[in-house]
Scaffold this active site. Structure first.
Site, PDB file in Angstrom:
ATOM      1  N   SER A 124      10.030  14.407 -45.450  1.00  0.00           N
ATOM      2  CA  SER A 124       9.955  14.002 -44.043  1.00  0.00           C
ATOM      3  C   SER A 124      10.748  12.751 -43.708  1.00  0.00           C
ATOM      4  CB  SER A 124       8.496  13.833 -43.602  1.00  0.00           C
ATOM      5  OG  SER A 124       7.845  15.054 -43.694  1.00  0.00           O
ATOM      6  N   SER A 126      12.966  12.708 -41.450  1.00  0.00           N
ATOM      7  CA  SER A 126      13.081  12.668 -39.979  1.00  0.00           C
ATOM      8  C   SER A 126      11.902  11.931 -39.358  1.00  0.00           C
ATOM      9  CB  SER A 126      13.197  14.081 -39.398  1.00  0.00           C
ATOM     10  OG  SER A 126      12.061  14.860 -39.729  1.00  0.00           O
ATOM     11  N   ASP A 170       3.407  14.755 -40.512  1.00  0.00           N
ATOM     12  CA  ASP A 170       4.468  13.917 -41.077  1.00  0.00           C
ATOM     13  C   ASP A 170       4.480  12.534 -40.440  1.00  0.00           C
ATOM     14  OD1 ASP A 170       5.008  16.205 -42.464  1.00  0.00           O
ATOM     15  OD2 ASP A 170       6.837  16.696 -41.362  1.00  0.00           O
TER      16      ASP A 170
END
Length: 389
Positions: A124, A126, A170
């Site tokens: 994760s 992002s 996330d």
């Protein structure tokens, strides 16, 4: 910390003013896969693969972004923030847009960022990018938004600017992580609880299959639809079932014929995975890593046989782990069809485990294997860098 220092130095040299320094971790999910969009439980932790930011207001109406790792820049007027063709910038622009949507005026700022989260490993990166900038802007603009609000803003940035309909796990894990703790999130109520995870007794090692099969995105959407179909059928018999979170194993088994074999397997997996997350938390409290590991193996078997989102590469890695000494448990992690396996290993066996996995992967598939050791760390926060580097 060398990368963090390099980012701080790059900011000072390029922009000639003093930045706010922020670190945002990636995450692993120990157990609870494909349960988030079914209103269930997940058990993530923030780890020491991180994105570092140097951010400062620049007294202009221009936003200047520098992707340190890519050696790329992007600039835009504060009143011109919209989705761009520059994919990496969209994660950051999406966050700015969320502040603006709340009526918060975002002045011009400079930002240099880069990190140590391996791309495509399912940790994760992002979400870390989104959460790190959201936290930095909250600090600089003194908006005093709470962490759950920042998590939702980061998630919306991903939906609206990156075009990925991710769950909240996330962003939540990146912002709410605590050192030495995993956190169980109820994806429906957003209630959460921390559980101790003794990293001196057990190390986390990720094995990156190095593949990402093209099935991943289309099959992900198909699984969501199959689960929704299952809920529709279950509701007709059990009106209290609003999501698979509400269903019991007995209810799903009673409707096996009506659900049809495929939807039956999908529903049974989700119901059983939620039970595994709860059992895993009890095992952590009892300090029983062997029992925790058995839940991980059962999770992988369910993902492989019932949910059908594994692949040969992941199965080879998990099977190899089961024959290595010092392994408590292993399973595929993430959406599936590639990415990493997550493995819990006794500390003295980590080096031999990595050698064992590399040899097995090369021997069985002719592929090299990249591995990462991860430590559980605190969530997004300020990084107190040196005044001058």
């Amino acid at each position: 910390m060398l990368l963090a220092q390099a980012i701080a130095t790059a900011f000072r040299q390029r922009f000639q003013h003093e930045p706010l320094l922020v670190r945002a971790p990636g995450r692993v999910n120990l157990i609870g896969e494909h349960t988030d969009y079914n209103g269930g439980f997940v058990l993530p932790a923030a780890v020491d693969k991180e994105i570092y930011f140097a951010v400062g207001l620049n007294q202009t109406d221009t936003i200047q972004l520098v992707a340190h790792d890519l050696d790329k820049t992007f600039s835009v007027a504060t009143n011109g923030v919209q989705r761009s063709k520059t994919l990496w910038a969209n994660y950051l622009l999406g966050v700015v847009a969320q502040f603006q949507k709340r009526g918060i005026q975002v002045p011009g700022f400079d930002c240099v960022f880069g990190g140590t989260i391996p791309m495509g490993a399912g940790m994760s990166s992002s979400a870390a990018v989104e959460c790190g900038l959201a936290f930095a802007l909250d600090q600089l603009l003194e908006t005093q938004l709470d962490r759950m609000t920042l998590a939702h803003m980061a998630q919306k940035a991903e939906h609206e600017f990156a075009g990925v309909q991710s769950g909240l796990m996330d962003q939540f894990a990146s912002l709410f992580g605590q050192a030495g703790q995993v956190v169980r999130l109820d994806c429906r109520s957003l209630a959460y609880e921390y559980f101790p995870f003794d990293t001196s007794a057990c190390h986390i090692v990720l094995c990156n299959s190095g593949v990402k099969h093209s099935l991943a995105s289309s099959e992900y959407n198909t699984r969501r639809q199959e689960c929704e179909r299952g809920v529709t059928i279950l509701q007709q018999h059990y009106p209290a079932v609003q999501s698979l979170r509400d269903a019991t194993r007995e209810q799903v088994q009673a409707l096996r014929e009506e659900l049809g074999e495929v939807v039956y397997r999908r529903c049974l997996y989700v119901v059983e995975e939620n039970l595994r997350v709860e059992a895993a938390c009890h095992h952590l409290l009892a300090g029983n890593l062997q029992a925790f590991g058995q839940e991980m193996y059962a999770s992988h078997a369910g993902l492989r046989d019932q949910y059908e989102v594994s692949c040969r590469e992941l199965d080879v890695l998990v099977a190899a782990a089961q024959t290595a000494p010092g392994v408590f448990g292993a399973r595929m992690m993430g959406g599936g069809f590639g990415g990493c396996t997550i493995n819990l290993i006794s500390p003295e066996q980590v080096d031999s485990f990595i050698a064992h996995q590399k040899a097995a992967y090369q021997q069985q598939l002719g592929l090299p294997l990249e591995t990462y050791s991860a430590t559980i760390v605190a969530g997004v926060g300020l990084w107190a860098g040196p005044a001058e580097v």
